[in-house]
Design a protein around this motif. Structure first.
Motif, PDB file in Angstrom:
ATOM      1  N   UNK A   1      33.782  42.841  34.463  1.00 26.83           N
ATOM      2  CA  UNK A   1      34.020  43.131  35.879  1.00 26.83           C
ATOM      3  C   UNK A   1      32.740  43.567  36.578  1.00 26.83           C
ATOM      4  N   UNK A   2      31.947  44.382  35.899  1.00 25.41           N
ATOM      5  CA  UNK A   2      30.689  44.839  36.498  1.00 25.41           C
ATOM      6  C   UNK A   2      29.758  43.659  36.768  1.00 25.41           C
ATOM      7  N   UNK A   3      29.661  42.748  35.804  1.00 25.16           N
ATOM      8  CA  UNK A   3      28.804  41.572  35.975  1.00 25.16           C
ATOM      9  C   UNK A   3      29.327  40.684  37.099  1.00 25.16           C
TER      10      UNK A   3
ATOM     11  N   UNK B   1      43.808  43.791  49.289  1.00 27.63           N
ATOM     12  CA  UNK B   1      44.045  44.810  50.313  1.00 27.63           C
ATOM     13  C   UNK B   1      43.080  45.978  50.149  1.00 27.63           C
ATOM     14  N   UNK B   2      42.870  46.412  48.900  1.00 24.04           N
ATOM     15  CA  UNK B   2      41.977  47.550  48.652  1.00 24.04           C
ATOM     16  C   UNK B   2      40.516  47.211  48.929  1.00 24.04           C
ATOM     17  N   UNK B   3      40.136  45.953  48.686  1.00 20.41           N
ATOM     18  CA  UNK B   3      38.757  45.532  48.961  1.00 20.41           C
ATOM     19  C   UNK B   3      38.533  45.208  50.434  1.00 20.41           C
ATOM     20  N   UNK B   4      39.614  45.105  51.212  1.00 23.53           N
ATOM     21  CA  UNK B   4      39.482  44.715  52.608  1.00 23.53           C
ATOM     22  C   UNK B   4      39.289  43.222  52.773  1.00 23.53           C
TER      23      UNK B   4
ATOM     24  N   UNK C   1      37.768  50.676  46.442  1.00 24.40           N
ATOM     25  CA  UNK C   1      37.233  49.677  45.517  1.00 24.40           C
ATOM     26  C   UNK C   1      37.455  50.108  44.071  1.00 24.40           C
ATOM     27  N   UNK C   2      37.229  51.380  43.775  1.00 24.30           N
ATOM     28  CA  UNK C   2      37.468  51.881  42.421  1.00 24.30           C
ATOM     29  C   UNK C   2      38.944  51.785  42.056  1.00 24.30           C
ATOM     30  N   UNK C   3      39.817  52.031  43.037  1.00 22.66           N
ATOM     31  CA  UNK C   3      41.256  51.880  42.778  1.00 22.66           C
ATOM     32  C   UNK C   3      41.592  50.436  42.434  1.00 22.66           C
ATOM     33  N   UNK C   4      40.956  49.491  43.116  1.00 24.11           N
ATOM     34  CA  UNK C   4      41.189  48.074  42.835  1.00 24.11           C
ATOM     35  C   UNK C   4      40.730  47.722  41.420  1.00 24.11           C
ATOM     36  N   UNK C   5      39.547  48.187  41.033  1.00 20.71           N
ATOM     37  CA  UNK C   5      39.068  47.928  39.676  1.00 20.71           C
ATOM     38  C   UNK C   5      39.977  48.598  38.651  1.00 20.71           C
ATOM     39  N   UNK C   6      40.528  49.753  39.001  1.00 17.18           N
ATOM     40  CA  UNK C   6      41.478  50.407  38.101  1.00 17.18           C
ATOM     41  C   UNK C   6      42.722  49.566  37.885  1.00 17.18           C
TER      42      UNK C   6
END
Length: 271
Positions: free
Chosen positions: A129-131, A226-229, A150-155
């Motif tokens: 995901x980071x890459x 939605x979380x990323x906009x 954004x962190x919530x989306x990655x979670x």
């Protein structure tokens, strides 16, 4: 007299220690094969670049918005789903080589083998995901609604991967060998493409779009957009309108079903 290892707390500590050891084992295997690790991390980057540049100029997003902003969260989720194949192959290979049998002969917690594998795969997925996020930033993708969302989306993405780890473990313990991965691909690829990852479900035939909206992967994709906009196409189903709730509920349900199945299957090996 009851020893510490026979108490619930003692057994938990024992299981955690064994799981940590087997997680480190998997990470060391990757460290010794940096070429395989690099190829595994570069593949999702290639897919993001291809979708962003080859198809990005030809696709319209319902409701407006750029296709790159639309597609990148979908590719994040696709990588999490396709990770089932990685877990399956690793578990099936260990079983075929007799490694799993050796673990079972050791005085180790019965859950440690699958938990260790799951933890290692989750760390690998976080690196992927980071890459991919770095690649997305290079092609113009942005998280517009702040770092916390954004962190919530990655979670949510990692929660989906966490749930699917146990699907991969269970199927890997059922398989006769890693060559059976083709059967897993037949299962996983339709789930990946029959979703809102690449196109909006309302562009599909009615019954197919409804199935796509109830796909667990679609819930994660929609919630992450939605979380990323990013552009979020309107969905008519209850699942599409409550995507954030479903993005949590689906992984919890999958974990509740497949984690016990995986542990039970591991204990039943060789019987």
């Amino acid at each position: 007299m009851t020893t510490l290892s026979e108490t619930p707390i003692g057994r938990l500590r024992w299981a955690v220690a064994d799981s940590r050891t087997l997680t480190v084992r998997a990470l060391l295997h990757w460290a010794r094969r940096p070429g395989d690790l690099a190829v595994g991390l570069l593949f999702p980057v290639m897919v993001v670049l291809m979708m962003g540049y080859v198809f990005g100029g030809q696709m319209d997003v319902p409701g407006g918005g750029g296709y790159r902003a639309f597609i990148v969260p979908g590719m994040f989720a696709m990588t999490m789903v396709f990770g089932v194949e990685t877990t399956f192959a690793a578990i099936a290979a260990d079983a075929a080589r007799g490694v799993t049998d050796r673990f079972r002969a050791m005085p180790a917690a019965s859950s440690a083998v699958i938990v260790g594998r799951g933890a290692a795969d989750l760390l690998y997925s976080a690196a992927s995901l980071a890459v991919m996020a770095g690649c997305g930033l290079l092609i113009g993708w942005r998280a517009h609604d702040g770092a916390a969302r954004a962190l919530a989306a990655f979670g949510l993405l990692l929660l989906l991967r966490f749930a699917l780890v146990w699907v991969g473990v269970y199927l890997g313990l059922l398989a006769k060998g890693p060559e059976s991965v083709t059967a897993v691909q037949i299962l996983v690829w339709p789930i990946g493409f029959l979703s809102s990852a690449l196109v909006a479900p309302d562009t599909m035939p009615g019954w197919l779009g409804a199935a796509a909206e109830w796909n667990p992967m679609s819930a994660t994709v929609t919630a992450c957009r939605d979380l990323f906009g990013a552009p979020v196409p309107d969905g008519g189903s209850w699942a599409a309108q409550h995507a954030a709730l479903m993005a949590v509920a689906w992984p919890l349900l999958i974990t509740a079903v497949f984690f016990p199945l995986a542990v039970r299957r591991y204990r039943a090996l060789g019987r």
